[in-house]
Design a protein around this motif. Sequence first.
Motif, PDB file in Angstrom:
ATOM      1  N   GLN A 103     -10.604   2.293 -12.285  1.00 31.69           N
ATOM      2  CA  GLN A 103     -10.565   3.288 -11.003  1.00 31.69           C
ATOM      3  C   GLN A 103     -12.173   3.405 -10.640  1.00 31.69           C
ATOM      4  OE1 GLN A 103      -9.433   7.216 -12.053  1.00 31.69           O
ATOM      5  NE2 GLN A 103      -8.550   7.767 -10.349  1.00 31.69           N
ATOM      6  N   GLN A 135       0.882  -0.969  -0.046  1.00 31.87           N
ATOM      7  CA  GLN A 135       0.196   0.083  -0.059  1.00 31.87           C
ATOM      8  C   GLN A 135       0.924   1.135  -0.183  1.00 31.87           C
ATOM      9  OE1 GLN A 135      -2.855   0.136   2.937  1.00 31.87           O
ATOM     10  NE2 GLN A 135      -4.451  -0.686   1.883  1.00 31.87           N
ATOM     11  N   GLN A 145      -3.447   7.234  -3.028  1.00 33.62           N
ATOM     12  CA  GLN A 145      -4.970   7.456  -3.248  1.00 33.62           C
ATOM     13  C   GLN A 145      -4.986   8.867  -4.155  1.00 33.62           C
ATOM     14  OE1 GLN A 145      -3.073   7.200  -0.467  1.00 33.62           O
ATOM     15  NE2 GLN A 145      -4.219   6.491   1.307  1.00 33.62           N
ATOM     16  N   GLY A 178     -13.799   8.534  -7.617  1.00 31.15           N
ATOM     17  CA  GLY A 178     -13.078   9.215  -6.479  1.00 31.15           C
ATOM     18  C   GLY A 178     -11.864   8.302  -5.733  1.00 31.15           C
ATOM     19  N   GLN A 179     -11.531   7.072  -6.203  1.00 30.89           N
ATOM     20  CA  GLN A 179     -10.724   6.180  -5.635  1.00 30.89           C
ATOM     21  C   GLN A 179      -9.334   6.032  -6.557  1.00 30.89           C
ATOM     22  OE1 GLN A 179     -12.281   2.461  -4.098  1.00 30.89           O
ATOM     23  NE2 GLN A 179     -14.157   3.526  -3.725  1.00 30.89           N
ATOM     24  N   LYS A 180      -8.464   5.171  -5.963  1.00 29.62           N
ATOM     25  CA  LYS A 180      -7.178   5.214  -6.716  1.00 29.62           C
ATOM     26  C   LYS A 180      -7.361   4.227  -7.809  1.00 29.62           C
ATOM     27  CE  LYS A 180      -5.374   1.584  -3.653  1.00 29.62           C
ATOM     28  NZ  LYS A 180      -4.430   1.237  -2.488  1.00 29.62           N
ATOM     29  N   GLU A 228      -6.548   0.958  -9.953  1.00 27.40           N
ATOM     30  CA  GLU A 228      -6.158  -0.341  -9.238  1.00 27.40           C
ATOM     31  C   GLU A 228      -5.765  -1.293 -10.329  1.00 27.40           C
ATOM     32  OE1 GLU A 228      -8.749  -1.530  -5.850  1.00 27.40           O
ATOM     33  OE2 GLU A 228     -10.065  -0.768  -7.499  1.00 27.40           O
ATOM     34  N   GLN A 233      -4.349  14.752   1.095  1.00 22.95           N
ATOM     35  CA  GLN A 233      -5.343  14.388   0.190  1.00 22.95           C
ATOM     36  C   GLN A 233      -5.787  15.475  -0.874  1.00 22.95           C
ATOM     37  OE1 GLN A 233      -8.534  12.829   2.477  1.00 22.95           O
ATOM     38  NE2 GLN A 233      -8.375  10.837   1.625  1.00 22.95           N
TER      39      GLN A 233
END
Lengths: 111, 114
Positions: free
Chosen positions: B37, A3, A103, B40-42, B44, A9
Motif C-alpha cells: 500500500q 477495478q 480506494q 494514501g492509496q489502495k 494492491e 472518498q
Amino acid sequence: GQQLNQSPQSMFIQEGEDVSMNCTSSSIFNTWLWYKQDPGEGPVLLIALYKAGELTSNGRLTAQFGITRKDSFLNISASIPSDVGIYFCAGQDNQGGKLIFGQGTELSVKP
Amino acid sequence: EPEVTQTPSHQVTQMGQEVILRCVPISNHLYFYWYRQILGQKVEFLVSFYNNEISEKSEIFDDQFSVERPDGSNFTLKIRSTKLEDSAMYFCASRDYGQIYGYTFGSGTRLTVV
C-alpha cells in the motif's frame, strides 16, 4: 483490469449518526469483503458476502451484496469514535484468490 | 487470537540496496500472500504462495521481487535493488485450507527507500 470504485472518498460525521458507503465494479466477483484499516495497521475483515443479494449484519454493521455481483454497500449505525478509520471494499474471484481493493472511504467521527 | 507477525515494523534503506521483509504467518495456515500500500492509496496484490511455489503474481511483482519460505514458520519478501517507488507499507497475509473467504493480514512493514 478489474477495478472497484468506492464512494465517498471521505466522510465527516457526528457521533451517533448512521453512515453508508458504496462500492461498484465493472466485473463480477464471487465474494465481496469489507475491511477496516486503523492507522499503522493492516486491514481487518469486517464482513464477507458470497451470495448475490445477501444481506449480512455484524453488530452495528450491515452489508449487502448486489444482485448483479457488481456492487455492495456497507452501513454503520449509531457511529462511535472508534469507528474512525479507512474502510475498504474488496472483491475476490475464487477461494483464496487475490483480493482487488477499492480506494477506501476515510471515516471521521466527531464526538 | 492468532496473529500474522511482521518484522521490522519500519525499515529505511538506501536506493539500490537489497531488503528482506519478514513474516510469520499463523501456524496452521497453508496459503501466504504479500500486498503493498503506497501512502494514501489502495492495497494492491503482489503475490500468493502455496506448497512452496508462487500461485499467482501481479504485474508489480517483477524480477526484482522474490518470495521464500525458508523454514516452517517464516515467509519472506525480498526486493533485490530497491527503488524510490518501492516505498510503501508491505502487508503479509495468510489463510488456512478451510477458510472460504478473505484472509488474516499482519500489521505491515513500512519500507522507506531514500
